[in-house]
Scaffold this motif. Structure first.
Motif, PDB file in Angstrom:
ATOM      1  N   TYR A 282      -7.734   4.711   0.987  1.00 19.43           N
ATOM      2  CA  TYR A 282      -7.140   4.285   2.252  1.00 19.43           C
ATOM      3  C   TYR A 282      -7.390   5.305   3.364  1.00 19.43           C
TER       4      TYR A 282
ATOM      5  N   ASP B 279       1.405   4.157  14.856  1.00 21.38           N
ATOM      6  CA  ASP B 279      -0.059   4.010  14.783  1.00 21.38           C
ATOM      7  C   ASP B 279      -0.447   2.720  14.067  1.00 21.38           C
ATOM      8  N   ALA B 280       0.220   2.487  12.945  1.00 19.85           N
ATOM      9  CA  ALA B 280      -0.122   1.313  12.129  1.00 19.85           C
ATOM     10  C   ALA B 280       0.248   0.015  12.850  1.00 19.85           C
TER      11      ALA B 280
ATOM     12  N   VAL C 227       0.870  -1.188   0.000  1.00 23.00           N
ATOM     13  CA  VAL C 227       0.000   0.000   0.000  1.00 23.00           C
ATOM     14  C   VAL C 227       0.906   1.238   0.000  1.00 23.00           C
ATOM     15  N   ALA C 228       1.688   1.362   1.037  1.00 20.31           N
ATOM     16  CA  ALA C 228       2.611   2.496   1.187  1.00 20.31           C
ATOM     17  C   ALA C 228       3.970   1.908   1.573  1.00 20.31           C
TER      18      ALA C 228
ATOM     19  N   SER D 166      -8.218   0.719  10.425  1.00 19.81           N
ATOM     20  CA  SER D 166      -7.450   1.702  11.194  1.00 19.81           C
ATOM     21  C   SER D 166      -5.968   1.696  10.872  1.00 19.81           C
ATOM     22  N   GLY D 167      -5.515   0.663  10.181  1.00 19.07           N
ATOM     23  CA  GLY D 167      -4.079   0.453  10.106  1.00 19.07           C
ATOM     24  C   GLY D 167      -3.424   0.753   8.776  1.00 19.07           C
ATOM     25  N   TYR D 168      -2.452  -0.081   8.500  1.00 22.71           N
ATOM     26  CA  TYR D 168      -1.635   0.077   7.290  1.00 22.71           C
ATOM     27  C   TYR D 168      -2.498   0.051   6.030  1.00 22.71           C
ATOM     28  N   GLN D 169      -3.502  -0.813   6.010  1.00 27.78           N
ATOM     29  CA  GLN D 169      -4.393  -0.887   4.845  1.00 27.78           C
ATOM     30  C   GLN D 169      -5.587   0.047   4.991  1.00 27.78           C
TER      31      GLN D 169
ATOM     32  N   LEU E 111       3.186   7.607  12.128  1.00 27.58           N
ATOM     33  CA  LEU E 111       2.278   6.691  11.415  1.00 27.58           C
ATOM     34  C   LEU E 111       2.672   5.224  11.550  1.00 27.58           C
TER      35      LEU E 111
ATOM     36  N   ALA F 284      -2.491  -0.804  15.397  1.00 31.56           N
ATOM     37  CA  ALA F 284      -3.651  -1.422  14.741  1.00 31.56           C
ATOM     38  C   ALA F 284      -3.315  -2.851  14.302  1.00 31.56           C
ATOM     39  N   PHE F 285      -2.078  -3.026  13.819  1.00 28.24           N
ATOM     40  CA  PHE F 285      -1.660  -4.341  13.327  1.00 28.24           C
ATOM     41  C   PHE F 285      -1.672  -5.387  14.446  1.00 28.24           C
TER      42      PHE F 285
ATOM     43  N   LEU G   5       6.066   3.228   4.526  1.00 23.89           N
ATOM     44  CA  LEU G   5       5.444   2.963   5.827  1.00 23.89           C
ATOM     45  C   LEU G   5       5.674   1.517   6.246  1.00 23.89           C
TER      46      LEU G   5
ATOM     47  N   CYS H  54      -3.855   4.751   8.269  1.00 21.31           N
ATOM     48  CA  CYS H  54      -2.411   5.038   8.391  1.00 21.31           C
ATOM     49  C   CYS H  54      -1.729   5.005   7.026  1.00 21.31           C
ATOM     50  N   GLY H  55      -2.014   3.961   6.261  1.00 24.88           N
ATOM     51  CA  GLY H  55      -1.461   3.891   4.908  1.00 24.88           C
ATOM     52  C   GLY H  55      -1.899   5.092   4.081  1.00 24.88           C
TER      53      GLY H  55
ATOM     54  N   GLN I 214      -2.824   8.108   5.111  1.00 21.50           N
ATOM     55  CA  GLN I 214      -2.187   9.354   5.557  1.00 21.50           C
ATOM     56  C   GLN I 214      -0.734   9.414   5.054  1.00 21.50           C
ATOM     57  N   GLU I 215      -0.050   8.279   5.097  1.00 23.44           N
ATOM     58  CA  GLU I 215       1.324   8.231   4.579  1.00 23.44           C
ATOM     59  C   GLU I 215       1.336   8.593   3.085  1.00 23.44           C
ATOM     60  N   LEU I 216       0.434   7.995   2.315  1.00 23.26           N
ATOM     61  CA  LEU I 216       0.364   8.288   0.876  1.00 23.26           C
ATOM     62  C   LEU I 216       0.011   9.752   0.645  1.00 23.26           C
TER      63      LEU I 216
ATOM     64  N   MET J  22       7.614   0.172   9.529  1.00 21.31           N
ATOM     65  CA  MET J  22       6.995  -0.764  10.479  1.00 21.31           C
ATOM     66  C   MET J  22       7.923  -1.957  10.708  1.00 21.31           C
TER      67      MET J  22
END
Lengths: 296, 296
Positions: free
Chosen positions: B180, A115-116, A28-29, B149-152, A112, A119-120, A32, B155-156, B158-160, A36
């Motif tokens: 995202y 944060d991620a 995705v990113a 809420s997370g990477y997918q 981020l 959630a993970f 990021l 958070c992902g 906001q990073e993008l 992580m």
């Protein structure tokens, strides 16, 4: 197996599961994801996963049930370190001898990635496939993880720690800070191990909980001791950095020798608490002693 | 009831539940608790809780089941706004016309209150008492919340979004950012509503999911439109602030009129998708239209 062998085995186990979990995230990113991974896989003693596994193993639980909570709690720990290192918090450039996440990837990605990772942690635990009769334990695990991670856990503790900077606090206030900042998540780790077994007797749980409480505190007291007696190379951060920042520590409050004694008496209480249980808890006992004997 | 009445009713319902939940936290770190409360209860449209409730209600589910997920997803949204406002991120001083959390409580507490609210979201959802036959839905809810809420998810996104600043991106890239950053959590909200019902038919879910996807995107497109046509007083932030920061927006990419049309066509698709279902989805339909008619 010796404690050292068991520590290494669980370390390797959780590292592999962590790597699998993070690598398995879709693209995705990329930056990021890299941050992580960097913040999680750079090293660390993996104390919390060890406690999940060792508790589950003492109870003769299937260790596969402990994988998801072990990975999850280490993600929480990793995220909390990333955020603690931020300029707005402890402002650290180094962690385990390497640049901190925000130093390497920038501050936004530092926030981020933490944060991620939080959630993970919940994602990994909620995605784990438990048998139907273990679903209530899975929900309970998610609750334990959330409480230990939040206001009544590491976040509340970090807030209190920041507020306690630059003034000398009492021992009871210092213990409160540490109970939330590090103790709560150590206790969560043992609790997650307990939840790998269905309908465990309350008295058994109590023995493990006293153990968890005592080693959580012992860990912090001994860390403060090490900060005085160890050197920069071993710890990976400048020696006496807690003193420089005017943080209250146990040696500062009670003197170095008394602090050592206190840590050792906590470890002894922890050992006694699980030694009395009808399970093979030798590894947990050895670990309690290791906490107050380690030099880094 | 009209859409406006339903919106107000759900808003009041979730506000009360949010307040109860946060007020119910024990006194650990009073400043942190105050910041969590301030960042959550200061206002806001409560779009995500509305979607949880309205979806559950359309399916004739017991709305009590929707309370915990509604509170949880709003805590996630609130935390993400607190962190987005941080100096390292969008560096905003105002949110809904009031000082942002880090402006009022300091940056460390800004980071920590966001962290604690994220954990609190999972705590609230994991603590909710579901009947035994709904435990797998509860675990699924926790998973949906974690992924969104997370990477997918946010958070992902906001990073993008940060990486896309100061350069003009293509429409497909912009849609990926928004999918995202805001879309994922809007979709999570509807999914949480669907999970208030046991064993729901996949085709029914599909209809709701298309709706969620389309309104998520419509919301963002229309926000971009509003940023051009609205004024500071109505939005609570300086007019054209996205333009100033060189952010890519739909009006910038496709022109203002085309962006308006695009938002409206997305809303129509959303309406059609749930209108075809054998449930009373009028409130959801009205809401889709409201998204692209609102002036703030």
């Amino acid at each position: 197996m010796t404690l050292k062998e068991v520590l290494t085995a669980y370390q390797e186990r959780v590292n592999e599961k962590l790597k699998q979990a993070i690598d398995g995230l879709p693209v995705v990113a990329p930056k990021l994801k890299e941050a992580m991974s960097y913040g999680t896989l750079l090293g660390g003693k993996r104390v919390r996963p060890f406690l999940v596994y060792a508790t589950a193993n003492a109870l003769n639980a299937d260790l596969k049930l402990a994988d998801a909570p072990a990975v999850a709690i280490e993600c929480i720990h990793a995220y909390s370190l990333i955020h603690d290192d931020l300029p707005a918090m402890d402002d650290d450039d180094l962690r385990r001898g390497h640049p901190t996440v925000h130093k390497k990837y920038g501050e936004a990605t530092g926030v981020l990635s933490g944060d991620a990772l939080q959630a993970f942690a919940f994602e990994v635990l909620a995605k784990a496939e438990f048998e139907k009769d273990m679903l209530s334990n899975q929900v309970e695990m998610l609750k334990v993880l959330a409480v230990g991670s939040g206001y009544q856990g590491i976040c509340g503790g970090q807030e209190l720690d920041i507020e306690a900077e630059n003034r000398l606090v009492s021992q009871s206030e210092l213990e409160k800070v540490h109970q939330y900042k590090t103790g709560a998540l150590i206790e969560s780790a043992v609790e997650l191990g307990l939840l790998c077994v269905k309908d465990l007797d309350e008295n058994i749980k109590k023995g493990f909980r006293i153990y968890a409480h005592c080693i959580g505190l012992a860990f912090q007291v001994w860390d403060d001791v090490l900060d005085i007696i160890s050197d920069t190379e071993t710890l990976g951060k400048p020696q006496g950095s807690d003193i420089d920042s005017n943080k209250s520590t146990y040696p500062k409050l009670m003197g170095l020798e008394k602090a050592k004694e206190y840590a050792k008496s906590l470890a002894s209480t922890a050992v006694a608490s699980v030694a009395a249980l009808p399970f093979d808890t030798r590894i947990l006992q050895d670990f309690a002693m290791y906490i107050v004997e380690r030099d880094h």
